[in-house]
Design a protein around this motif. Structure first.
Motif, PDB file in Angstrom:
ATOM      1  N   GLU A 161      17.129  -9.233 -11.883  1.00  0.00           N
ATOM      2  CA  GLU A 161      16.820  -8.132 -12.793  1.00  0.00           C
ATOM      3  C   GLU A 161      15.896  -7.108 -12.135  1.00  0.00           C
ATOM      4  OE1 GLU A 161      15.513  -8.652 -16.736  1.00  0.00           O
ATOM      5  OE2 GLU A 161      16.997 -10.164 -17.256  1.00  0.00           O
ATOM      6  N   PRO A 162      14.843  -7.521 -11.405  1.00  0.00           N
ATOM      7  CA  PRO A 162      13.881  -6.540 -10.908  1.00  0.00           C
ATOM      8  C   PRO A 162      14.463  -5.670  -9.799  1.00  0.00           C
ATOM      9  CG  PRO A 162      12.949  -8.762 -10.898  1.00  0.00           C
ATOM     10  CD  PRO A 162      14.410  -8.899 -11.114  1.00  0.00           C
ATOM     11  N   VAL A 163      13.828  -4.518  -9.623  1.00  0.00           N
ATOM     12  CA  VAL A 163      14.133  -3.638  -8.492  1.00  0.00           C
ATOM     13  C   VAL A 163      13.377  -4.160  -7.270  1.00  0.00           C
ATOM     14  CG1 VAL A 163      13.876  -1.288  -7.594  1.00  0.00           C
ATOM     15  CG2 VAL A 163      14.461  -1.652 -10.000  1.00  0.00           C
ATOM     16  N   VAL A 164      14.063  -4.286  -6.161  1.00  0.00           N
ATOM     17  CA  VAL A 164      13.442  -4.794  -4.932  1.00  0.00           C
ATOM     18  C   VAL A 164      13.203  -3.624  -3.984  1.00  0.00           C
ATOM     19  CG1 VAL A 164      13.669  -6.387  -2.990  1.00  0.00           C
ATOM     20  CG2 VAL A 164      14.614  -7.011  -5.235  1.00  0.00           C
ATOM     21  N   VAL A 209       0.849  -1.187   0.000  1.00  0.00           N
ATOM     22  CA  VAL A 209       0.000   0.000   0.000  1.00  0.00           C
ATOM     23  C   VAL A 209       0.885   1.238   0.000  1.00  0.00           C
ATOM     24  CG1 VAL A 209      -1.701   1.339   1.313  1.00  0.00           C
ATOM     25  CG2 VAL A 209      -1.899  -1.160   1.188  1.00  0.00           C
ATOM     26  N   ALA A 210       0.592   2.156  -0.927  1.00  0.00           N
ATOM     27  CA  ALA A 210       1.306   3.434  -0.966  1.00  0.00           C
ATOM     28  C   ALA A 210       0.516   4.454  -0.153  1.00  0.00           C
ATOM     29  CB  ALA A 210       1.452   3.916  -2.399  1.00  0.00           C
ATOM     30  N   HIS A 211       1.191   5.129   0.790  1.00  0.00           N
ATOM     31  CA  HIS A 211       0.455   6.140   1.560  1.00  0.00           C
ATOM     32  C   HIS A 211       0.043   7.293   0.664  1.00  0.00           C
ATOM     33  CE1 HIS A 211       3.800   9.057   1.809  1.00  0.00           C
ATOM     34  NE2 HIS A 211       4.597   8.016   2.020  1.00  0.00           N
ATOM     35  N   MET A 263      11.524 -13.249  -2.530  1.00  0.00           N
ATOM     36  CA  MET A 263      12.946 -13.033  -2.307  1.00  0.00           C
ATOM     37  C   MET A 263      13.591 -14.201  -1.562  1.00  0.00           C
ATOM     38  SD  MET A 263      13.479 -10.482  -4.043  1.00  0.00           S
ATOM     39  CE  MET A 263      15.249 -10.523  -3.706  1.00  0.00           C
ATOM     40  N   THR A 264      12.851 -14.886  -0.713  1.00  0.00           N
ATOM     41  CA  THR A 264      13.374 -16.098  -0.067  1.00  0.00           C
ATOM     42  C   THR A 264      13.671 -17.155  -1.115  1.00  0.00           C
ATOM     43  OG1 THR A 264      12.193 -15.671   2.006  1.00  0.00           O
ATOM     44  CG2 THR A 264      12.875 -17.946   1.585  1.00  0.00           C
ATOM     45  N   LEU A 265      12.750 -17.323  -2.076  1.00  0.00           N
ATOM     46  CA  LEU A 265      12.957 -18.262  -3.172  1.00  0.00           C
ATOM     47  C   LEU A 265      14.150 -17.837  -4.022  1.00  0.00           C
ATOM     48  CD1 LEU A 265      12.128 -20.594  -5.046  1.00  0.00           C
ATOM     49  CD2 LEU A 265      10.472 -19.033  -6.113  1.00  0.00           C
ATOM     50  N   ALA A 266      14.230 -16.551  -4.343  1.00  0.00           N
ATOM     51  CA  ALA A 266      15.325 -16.049  -5.187  1.00  0.00           C
ATOM     52  C   ALA A 266      16.678 -16.310  -4.534  1.00  0.00           C
ATOM     53  CB  ALA A 266      15.136 -14.557  -5.448  1.00  0.00           C
ATOM     54  N   LEU A 293       7.839  -5.885  -4.615  1.00  0.00           N
ATOM     55  CA  LEU A 293       7.455  -5.109  -3.429  1.00  0.00           C
ATOM     56  C   LEU A 293       7.475  -6.028  -2.209  1.00  0.00           C
ATOM     57  CD1 LEU A 293       4.470  -3.131  -4.995  1.00  0.00           C
ATOM     58  CD2 LEU A 293       6.661  -2.149  -4.251  1.00  0.00           C
ATOM     59  N   THR A 294       8.404  -5.774  -1.305  1.00  0.00           N
ATOM     60  CA  THR A 294       8.512  -6.597  -0.103  1.00  0.00           C
ATOM     61  C   THR A 294       7.865  -5.918   1.106  1.00  0.00           C
ATOM     62  OG1 THR A 294      10.671  -5.658   0.478  1.00  0.00           O
ATOM     63  CG2 THR A 294      10.662  -7.616  -0.940  1.00  0.00           C
ATOM     64  N   ARG A 295       7.438  -4.665   0.926  1.00  0.00           N
ATOM     65  CA  ARG A 295       6.837  -3.895   2.024  1.00  0.00           C
ATOM     66  C   ARG A 295       6.053  -2.733   1.436  1.00  0.00           C
ATOM     67  NH1 ARG A 295      10.258   0.486   1.967  1.00  0.00           N
ATOM     68  NH2 ARG A 295      12.355   0.077   1.159  1.00  0.00           N
ATOM     69  N   ASP A 296       5.348  -2.011   2.290  1.00  0.00           N
ATOM     70  CA  ASP A 296       4.683  -0.785   1.862  1.00  0.00           C
ATOM     71  C   ASP A 296       5.756   0.282   1.644  1.00  0.00           C
ATOM     72  OD1 ASP A 296       2.293  -2.085   2.245  1.00  0.00           O
ATOM     73  OD2 ASP A 296       1.897  -1.170   4.206  1.00  0.00           O
ATOM     74  N   PRO A 297       5.825   0.866   0.447  1.00  0.00           N
ATOM     75  CA  PRO A 297       6.873   1.865   0.208  1.00  0.00           C
ATOM     76  C   PRO A 297       6.676   3.106   1.069  1.00  0.00           C
ATOM     77  CG  PRO A 297       5.358   1.755  -1.656  1.00  0.00           C
ATOM     78  CD  PRO A 297       5.006   0.619  -0.745  1.00  0.00           C
TER      79      PRO A 297
END
Length: 350
Positions: free
Chosen positions: A346-349, A27-29, A325-328, A65-69
């Motif tokens: 390749e992706p941005v994390v 979720v983006a604030h 990311m755990t799998l990666a 996306l691993t968290r709310d930015p």
């Protein structure tokens, strides 16, 4: 009375699940939709948003996306498609950064402007294409790039960058290079991209899958539309549609090794897929390395490796960025343990 200036399109507590092709929850604030250069400047002049950190979002096809930015999310939706110039040696076409990449490729062919057909069906937006220097089937964006317009996220000034200033490399550009290294990572918003389509058109056919199509069909002089159709069919057979199965396309870069390293690996694994580069090094197929380690079709929680292409990680339903990311990381450790090669995502994390 004079008309009031346009206002920013701002959404609060915006769900980003539908705005990233992995379908990951976040979720983006604050989410601001950017329709042009002026909107970027309005953000910078905004009393609340101006000094806040920014996260630029295109089609969300190269993002985990691993968290709310924590940053203000700028969703680039700049429209536009046009032929800028026709020269003796090339056509120059321009697209708004918010245009869907595949639709842009299809549009050029509909206009009789070939040259991008090998890059068909790559997900994402036109504005994200130079950031990643997207590439497929023997062609990279850098091979067709002319220039781009961007807005500086500090000064608000519009700038134009040519290929030299973009510092293109394999799945890399100045936009992925940290500011401390002289790069523009997180420092600008691309708003328009111009591409150079060479005349006369020459097909790019030196890729194994395309060579197989030529052999199967007996067509050794395909036109641009045929190459486009072949590439779409090849990609569709290998890669999942992100609208049906969440994914970010190829998750790892194909590693580049020295000739000596390549010989050493071939000595141990003669069947490894490898491609010679002009500088004497070799590019190894990351998907082959992952498959050789037995990962195809495997899962960690709700994240998995696509059963038809080991280079693609997928959302099996309800996956989180942390699971992806755990799998990666598990795949990276496995490949390093067997081959001594570190795979780079390749992706941005975020």
């Amino acid at each position: 009375m004079p008309s009031s200036p346009p206002t920013l399109e701002i959404a609060r507590l915006a769900n980003l699940r539908a705005l990233n092709t992995f379908g990951l929850p976040a979720v983006a604030h604050t989410l601001v939709t950017i329709h042009g250069d002026a909107d970027v400047r309005r953000v910078l002049d905004h009393p609340e948003l101006g000094r806040a950190p920014k996260l630029v979002l295109g089609g969300g096809s190269n993002l985990v996306l691993t968290r709310d930015p924590a940053a203000v999310v700028l969703r680039v939706a700049v429209p536009g498609r046009r032929l800028v110039a026709e020269r003796e040696d090339a056509w120059i076409v321009e697209f708004g950064a918010g245009e869907t990449w595949h639709d842009a490729v299809a549009w050029t062919l509909d206009q009789g402007l070939p040259g991008l057909e090998n890059l068909a069906l790559i997900p994402g937006t036109v504005g994200a294409a130079p950031v990643q220097n997207i590439g497929a089937y023997g062609l990279e964006l850098a091979d067709r790039f002319d220039s781009l317009d961007a807005v500086d996220l500090v000064t608000g000034r519009s700038v134009t960058l040519d290929a030299a200033r973009c510092h293109f490399g394999y799945r890399h550009s100045v936009f992925k290079q940290p500011a401390a290294q002289g790069g523009l990572e997180g420092k600008s918003v691309i708003t328009r991209v111009r591409l150079r389509l060479p005349k006369p058109w020459q097909p790019v056919l030196g890729y194994l899958d395309i060579e197989r199509r030529m052999a199967e069909t007996g067509n050794h002089t395909p036109d641009a539309r045929t190459v486009f159709d072949w590439v779409c069919a090849i990609r569709s057979a290998k890669l999942p549609d992100w609208r049906a199965i969440g994914n970010a396309g190829s998750f790892f870069k194909n590693p580049v090794v020295s000739a000596e390293q390549c010989r050493d690996i071939i000595g141990r694994d003669p069947h490894i897929v490898h491609y010679p580069l002009a500088d004497g090094r070799f590019k190894l197929a990351a998907g082959w390395l992952i498959d050789a380690c037995g990962w195809k079709g495997k899962r960690v929680g709700n994240a998995g490796v696509y059963e038809r292409q080991a280079l693609v990680l997928v959302n099996c339903g309800g996956a989180t960025g942390a699971e992806v990311m755990t799998l990666a990381r598990a795949i990276q450790e496995s490949v390093y343990g067997r081959f001594g090669i570190r795979l780079e995502p390749e992706p941005v994390v975020v």
